[in-house]
Design an enzyme around this catalytic site. Structure first.
Site, PDB file in Angstrom:
ATOM      1  N   TYR A  79       0.557  35.902  49.150  1.00 35.96           N
ATOM      2  CA  TYR A  79       1.977  36.226  49.334  1.00 35.96           C
ATOM      3  C   TYR A  79       2.290  37.495  48.568  1.00 35.96           C
ATOM      4  O   TYR A  79       1.823  37.660  47.430  1.00 35.96           O
ATOM      5  CB  TYR A  79       2.876  35.093  48.824  1.00 35.96           C
ATOM      6  CG  TYR A  79       3.449  34.271  49.955  1.00 35.96           C
ATOM      7  CD1 TYR A  79       4.229  34.892  50.926  1.00 35.96           C
ATOM      8  CD2 TYR A  79       3.197  32.918  50.065  1.00 35.96           C
ATOM      9  CE1 TYR A  79       4.743  34.164  51.980  1.00 35.96           C
ATOM     10  CE2 TYR A  79       3.709  32.186  51.115  1.00 35.96           C
ATOM     11  CZ  TYR A  79       4.486  32.815  52.078  1.00 35.96           C
ATOM     12  OH  TYR A  79       4.993  32.112  53.122  1.00 35.96           O
ATOM     13  N   GLU A  81       5.729  39.185  48.837  1.00 31.85           N
ATOM     14  CA  GLU A  81       7.095  39.600  49.191  1.00 31.85           C
ATOM     15  C   GLU A  81       7.597  40.623  48.182  1.00 31.85           C
ATOM     16  O   GLU A  81       7.275  40.549  46.998  1.00 31.85           O
ATOM     17  CB  GLU A  81       8.000  38.362  49.250  1.00 31.85           C
ATOM     18  CG  GLU A  81       7.746  37.581  50.528  1.00 31.85           C
ATOM     19  CD  GLU A  81       8.207  36.144  50.471  1.00 31.85           C
ATOM     20  OE1 GLU A  81       8.153  35.554  49.388  1.00 31.85           O
ATOM     21  OE2 GLU A  81       8.600  35.614  51.516  1.00 31.85           O
ATOM     22  N   ASP A 256      12.327  55.005  68.371  1.00 32.00           N
ATOM     23  CA  ASP A 256      11.248  54.015  68.496  1.00 32.00           C
ATOM     24  C   ASP A 256      10.113  54.724  69.242  1.00 32.00           C
ATOM     25  O   ASP A 256      10.161  54.911  70.457  1.00 32.00           O
ATOM     26  CB  ASP A 256      11.770  52.808  69.279  1.00 32.00           C
ATOM     27  CG  ASP A 256      10.698  51.749  69.490  1.00 32.00           C
ATOM     28  OD1 ASP A 256       9.508  52.057  69.307  1.00 32.00           O
ATOM     29  OD2 ASP A 256      11.064  50.624  69.870  1.00 32.00           O
ATOM     30  N   THR A 285       4.964  50.655  66.637  1.00 28.71           N
ATOM     31  CA  THR A 285       3.879  49.697  66.510  1.00 28.71           C
ATOM     32  C   THR A 285       2.635  50.495  66.139  1.00 28.71           C
ATOM     33  O   THR A 285       2.604  51.728  66.249  1.00 28.71           O
ATOM     34  CB  THR A 285       3.624  48.955  67.836  1.00 28.71           C
ATOM     35  OG1 THR A 285       3.541  49.909  68.884  1.00 28.71           O
ATOM     36  CG2 THR A 285       4.707  47.948  68.132  1.00 28.71           C
ATOM     37  N   LYS A 288      -0.779  50.626  69.832  1.00 30.83           N
ATOM     38  CA  LYS A 288      -0.759  51.208  71.184  1.00 30.83           C
ATOM     39  C   LYS A 288      -1.588  52.504  71.153  1.00 30.83           C
ATOM     40  O   LYS A 288      -2.773  52.445  70.867  1.00 30.83           O
ATOM     41  CB  LYS A 288       0.688  51.417  71.633  1.00 30.83           C
ATOM     42  CG  LYS A 288       1.471  50.097  71.761  1.00 30.83           C
ATOM     43  CD  LYS A 288       2.817  50.302  72.392  1.00 30.83           C
ATOM     44  CE  LYS A 288       3.565  49.007  72.635  1.00 30.83           C
ATOM     45  NZ  LYS A 288       4.411  48.594  71.507  1.00 30.83           N
ATOM     46  N   ARG A 294      -2.740  45.172  65.464  1.00 24.99           N
ATOM     47  CA  ARG A 294      -1.433  44.738  65.976  1.00 24.99           C
ATOM     48  C   ARG A 294      -0.450  44.672  64.813  1.00 24.99           C
ATOM     49  O   ARG A 294      -0.688  43.965  63.825  1.00 24.99           O
ATOM     50  CB  ARG A 294      -1.581  43.365  66.625  1.00 24.99           C
ATOM     51  CG  ARG A 294      -0.334  42.828  67.288  1.00 24.99           C
ATOM     52  CD  ARG A 294      -0.695  41.772  68.304  1.00 24.99           C
ATOM     53  NE  ARG A 294      -1.512  42.374  69.343  1.00 24.99           N
ATOM     54  CZ  ARG A 294      -1.024  43.100  70.364  1.00 24.99           C
ATOM     55  NH1 ARG A 294       0.271  43.263  70.481  1.00 24.99           N
ATOM     56  NH2 ARG A 294      -1.834  43.633  71.248  1.00 24.99           N
TER      57      ARG A 294
HETATM   58  N1  DSN Z   1       5.124  45.027  75.228  1.00 17.27           N
HETATM   59  C1  DSN Z   1       5.232  46.435  74.968  1.00 17.27           C
HETATM   60  C2  DSN Z   1       4.920  47.242  76.173  1.00 17.27           C
HETATM   61  O1  DSN Z   1       4.097  46.810  76.944  1.00 17.27           O
HETATM   62  O2  DSN Z   1       5.457  48.317  76.351  1.00 17.27           O
HETATM   63  C3  DSN Z   1       6.527  46.808  74.389  1.00 17.27           C
HETATM   64  O3  DSN Z   1       6.913  45.853  73.461  1.00 17.27           O
END
Ligand code: DSN
Length: 500
Positions: A79, A81, A256, A285, A288, A294
């Site tokens: 943990y 936090e 974003d 994120t 990607k 992730r």
């Molecule tokens: N699930 C993602 C996407 O495929 O664009 C966005 O959260």
């Protein structure tokens, strides 16, 4: 599992041929299989599935085995936090080091003033960003006026007033059907319930963002937060222009960049197209185009640091130290010339694929792409996106259907397919393979017809793909994947024999 696969491998291979990544993979699976053999088998089957399907999902990628290795260890037990040197638990010294390295790497990678690397997902990162902005812009002035620093000291009446003002702020983000994300104010998402949420759309004529129209709308609405970024918009964004609009209407500019963070990290998007330079708060994120584990991060200007650092307890629970370690590894990888070459190829490949699809008679939203993704309009084939997605899947291609702007088929059936190049570029594919993929997509779409339900009624979900075309497409997909093998260090046949 009677015999140890690791011992078998080591007995079979000569010392100079030992592949340490494969050894580590076998050892890991062997540990898992001792308790959950079916879980180990599923991991191996997933490797096989990913090796035998062409991954065209714009939001997915393949992170390195180094990144994966950083996640599978005892860091998950801790943990932590709070944030480095300000924890609510003892014994966090090593986690402090890991989180600090990850944050410093993220700052250096993106040229950010501050990085917060705890969010578990993009939706979490956006909630942290929203509440950090609300804290800075709405809550802090109230506390200052009351000469108070602790929320717990407010009277019930002061607390009620504050809650009302926090809950009535305006958000202006890109409409879901124009490529915005659910968390950008879509009514089914908490963002539309905690904010008075408004949306701008792309232009009906061009499918592009119309900055003058957005400015006009922003001046009417005067949002607290002007938000941009997307999940399904195939063009670059001029963030300098968004900065001007935000300054003019008095908004905080939030971006974003989840989909295109890898193109920012890899210096494909620079200058006016670099959101980190222009926005107050940027979320992304990490899995990607960025090709990490992730998870997600928040980047911000120094003025928001103290608020963003309070992501826990503001929004999050305990951070995932093992994932923060993996983020640090991925950020280090992204700070290399090889990664910049990769990012450039992601966009080059997307441009070639989009152009070739058009040459072959398909309709691409906005006529092309500036980033890693494109949207095919499948209505010319008499198909819904759902039918086209199924047809592709039956032919070994994994992708997702997507709404097009102002889509008459709505968010479930849709009229589009979203295609992305991050994963196939990681496999090493280039211009020749993009042309081949366009040929296979054409083959499948031209050979697909809407299907019927079992009762013979026309169905928006069922599709019939000509069997000869399907056989040809699957063979072509397999030929491509045979040349560009996912994680070539891993001997799949050995793993199947050992764990399945
Ligand atoms: N699930 C993602 C996407 O495929 O664009 C966005 O959260």
């Amino acid at each position: 599992m009677k015999n140890s696969p690791l011992k078998t491998y080591l007995a079979e291979v000569s010392a100079e041929k030992i592949n340490t990544a494969f050894v580590s993979y076998i050892a890991n699976l062997e540990q898992v299989a001792q308790v959950g053999p079916e879980i180990a088998a599923s991991i191996v089957k997933e490797l096989e599935a990913q090796r035998t399907h062409l991954k065209l999902i714009a939001s997915e990628n393949y992170c390195s085995l180094n990144t994966q290795a950083a996640m599978g260890n005892l860091l998950t037990d801790k943990y932590a936090e709070g944030f480095p040197s300000h924890r609510y638990y003892g014994g966090c010294e090593n986690i402090d080091d890991i989180e600090s390295v990850a944050a410093e790497e993220a700052k250096a990678l993106f040229g950010a003033e501050h990085a917060y690397v705890q969010p578990h997902s993009g939706a979490d990162a956006n909630l942290v960003a929203y509440w950090a902005i609300l804290s800075a812009k709405i809550e802090a002035p109230v506390l200052e006026k009351l000469n108070e620093t602790n929320l717990a000291n407010l009277t019930d009446e002061q607390w009620a007033d504050l809650r009302v003002s926090l809950g009535n702020q305006k958000l202006l983000g890109l409409d879901y059907y124009s490529g915005g994300h659910l968390t950008h104010g879509y009514r089914q998402n908490v963002s539309a319930r905690m904010f008075d949420a408004h949306s701008y759309t792309v232009s009906k004529e061009t499918g592009l963002l119309d900055y003058d129209a957005i400015e006009k709308q922003a001046m009417e609405i005067k949002p607290l937060i002007l938000l941009t970024g997307y999940s399904a918009y195939p063009r670059a964004i001029n963030f300098r222009r968004f900065r001007e609009i935000a300054d003019k209407c008095g908004a905080v500019l939030m971006v974003d960049m989840a989909h295109f963070a890898g193109l920012v990290a890899g210096k494909v998007f620079t200058g006016d197209e670099d959101p980190v330079k222009w926005a107050d708060v940027v979320t992304t994120t990490t899995h990607k185009t960025l090709r990490g584990p992730r998870g997600a991060i928040v980047l911000c200007k120094a003025a928001f640091t103290d608020y963003v650092n309070k992501g826990c307890p503001l929004v999050l629970g305990g951070p995932l130290p093992h994932v923060m370690a993996a983020k640090a590894i991925a950020f280090k990888e992204a700070r290399t010339p090889a990664y910049q070459d990769y990012a450039k190829s992601v966009r080059d490949n997307a441009r070639i694929l989009a152009a070739e699809l058009q040459n072959l008679g398909m309709t691409i939203q906005t006529g092309g792409t500036d980033n890693h993704l494109m949207l095919i309009n499948v209505t010319q084939f008499g198909l819904t996106g759902r039918q086209a997605e199924t047809a592709m899947s039956e032919c070994g291609m994994t992708l997702n259907r997507n709404s097009l702007p102002f889509d008459p088929n709505g968010a479930w059936w849709t009229s589009g397919l979203r295609i992305g190049t991050p994963a196939i570029t990681t496999l090493g594919m280039g211009p020749a393979e993009m042309k081949e993929i366009a040929r296979i997509i054409k083959l499948v779409l031209f050979a697909s017809k809407p299907g019927k339900t079992d009762k013979g009624v026309a169905s928006k979900g069922r599709v019939v793909v000509d069997e000869d075309a399907k056989t040809e497409a699957i063979a072509a997909v397999n030929a491509l994947l045979g040349k560009f093998v996912l994680y070539p260090e891993l001997d799949l046949e050995f793993l199947k024999k050992s764990f399945c």
